[in-house]
Design an enzyme around this catalytic site. Structure first.
Site, PDB file in Angstrom:
ATOM      1  N   ASN A 134      37.837  42.167  41.657  1.00  0.00           N
ATOM      2  CA  ASN A 134      37.206  41.788  42.914  1.00  0.00           C
ATOM      3  C   ASN A 134      37.218  42.880  43.976  1.00  0.00           C
ATOM      4  O   ASN A 134      36.838  42.640  45.120  1.00  0.00           O
ATOM      5  CB  ASN A 134      37.864  40.520  43.461  1.00  0.00           C
ATOM      6  CG  ASN A 134      37.936  39.431  42.419  1.00  0.00           C
ATOM      7  OD1 ASN A 134      39.019  39.106  41.947  1.00  0.00           O
ATOM      8  ND2 ASN A 134      36.798  38.908  42.007  1.00  0.00           N
ATOM      9  N   VAL A 150      35.474  44.753  49.011  1.00  0.00           N
ATOM     10  CA  VAL A 150      36.213  43.563  48.600  1.00  0.00           C
ATOM     11  C   VAL A 150      35.261  42.393  48.431  1.00  0.00           C
ATOM     12  O   VAL A 150      34.437  42.122  49.299  1.00  0.00           O
ATOM     13  CB  VAL A 150      37.283  43.204  49.658  1.00  0.00           C
ATOM     14  CG1 VAL A 150      38.044  41.950  49.274  1.00  0.00           C
ATOM     15  CG2 VAL A 150      38.237  44.368  49.879  1.00  0.00           C
ATOM     16  N   CYS A 151      35.390  41.709  47.295  1.00  0.00           N
ATOM     17  CA  CYS A 151      34.587  40.524  47.034  1.00  0.00           C
ATOM     18  C   CYS A 151      35.460  39.296  47.278  1.00  0.00           C
ATOM     19  O   CYS A 151      36.270  38.910  46.437  1.00  0.00           O
ATOM     20  CB  CYS A 151      34.071  40.530  45.592  1.00  0.00           C
ATOM     21  SG  CYS A 151      33.035  39.118  45.210  1.00  0.00           S
ATOM     22  N   LEU A 152      35.322  38.732  48.447  1.00  0.00           N
ATOM     23  CA  LEU A 152      36.057  37.529  48.834  1.00  0.00           C
ATOM     24  C   LEU A 152      35.052  36.633  49.543  1.00  0.00           C
ATOM     25  O   LEU A 152      34.463  37.035  50.550  1.00  0.00           O
ATOM     26  CB  LEU A 152      37.231  37.906  49.752  1.00  0.00           C
ATOM     27  CG  LEU A 152      38.189  36.813  50.184  1.00  0.00           C
ATOM     28  CD1 LEU A 152      38.891  36.192  48.972  1.00  0.00           C
ATOM     29  CD2 LEU A 152      39.227  37.367  51.146  1.00  0.00           C
TER      30      LEU A 152
END
Length: 183
Positions: free
Chosen positions: A104, A111-113
């Site tokens: 992620n 950042v993949c959130l």
């Protein structure tokens, strides 16, 4: 008529500043909300906040996360937060400064959130984002990756994924990519 109001406002400002002190910078609504969020932070032992530009610049700060469980246990990961003056109507911009092998987080630090993108709501706060980052290290998500190679290894071969994470944290190559030590 409008000019009169401007002159009147200028006279008020000059009078307020005539006591010899520097003019007071007005804080935006976003800065006020951010100040409240930071003063109410409830960080776990695994997270530390710092202000590299001093406490007067609340819009830019850093968080260090040291997971105490999971694949990334023992590593230290640094994130920069840039908060827009229109916060909380826009999520903070978060970037990972530590090169990390993670499904992620890509190699450039993006950042993949979900709460930093489509699921952001003004009721969320900095504390929520920090806990979201901690959760990414405890439970990496292979279903919504930025690093597709790491996600595929996590999904297909968790033991190899763990080996790759350990190698990256200790400082070494995973495939063609070198990861500096972050323990």
């Amino acid at each position: 008529m409008i000019k009169l109001f401007k002159i009147k406002d200028q006279k008020r400002e000059d009078a307020a500043n005539s006591n010899g002190s520097a003019p007071v910078k007005k804080q935006s609504a976003g800065e006020l909300r951010l100040h409240k969020d930071i003063s109410e932070l409830n960080l776990p032992k695994s997270a530390i906040i710092s202000f590299p530009n001093g406490k007067d610049d609340l819009l830019n700060f850093e968080i260090s996360i040291r997971p105490d469980e999971g694949y990334y246990q023992g590593g230290t990961f640094h994130f920069t937060f840039h908060v827009s003056p229109s916060y909380p109507h826009e999520p903070p911009k978060v970037k990972c400064k530590t090169k990390v092998y993670h499904p992620n987080i890509d190699l450039e630090g993006n950042v993949c959130l979900n709460i930093l993108r489509e699921d952001w709501k003004p009721v969320l706060n900095i504390n929520t984002v920090i806990y979201g980052l901690i959760l990414l290290f405890m439970q990496p998500n292979d279903e919504d990756p930025l690093n597709h190679d790491a996600a595929a290894v996590l999904r297909d071969n968790p033991k190899l994924f763990e080996t790759n994470v350990r190698r990256a944290i200790a400082g070494g190559y995973v495939g063609q990519n070198y990861f500096p030590r972050c323990m």
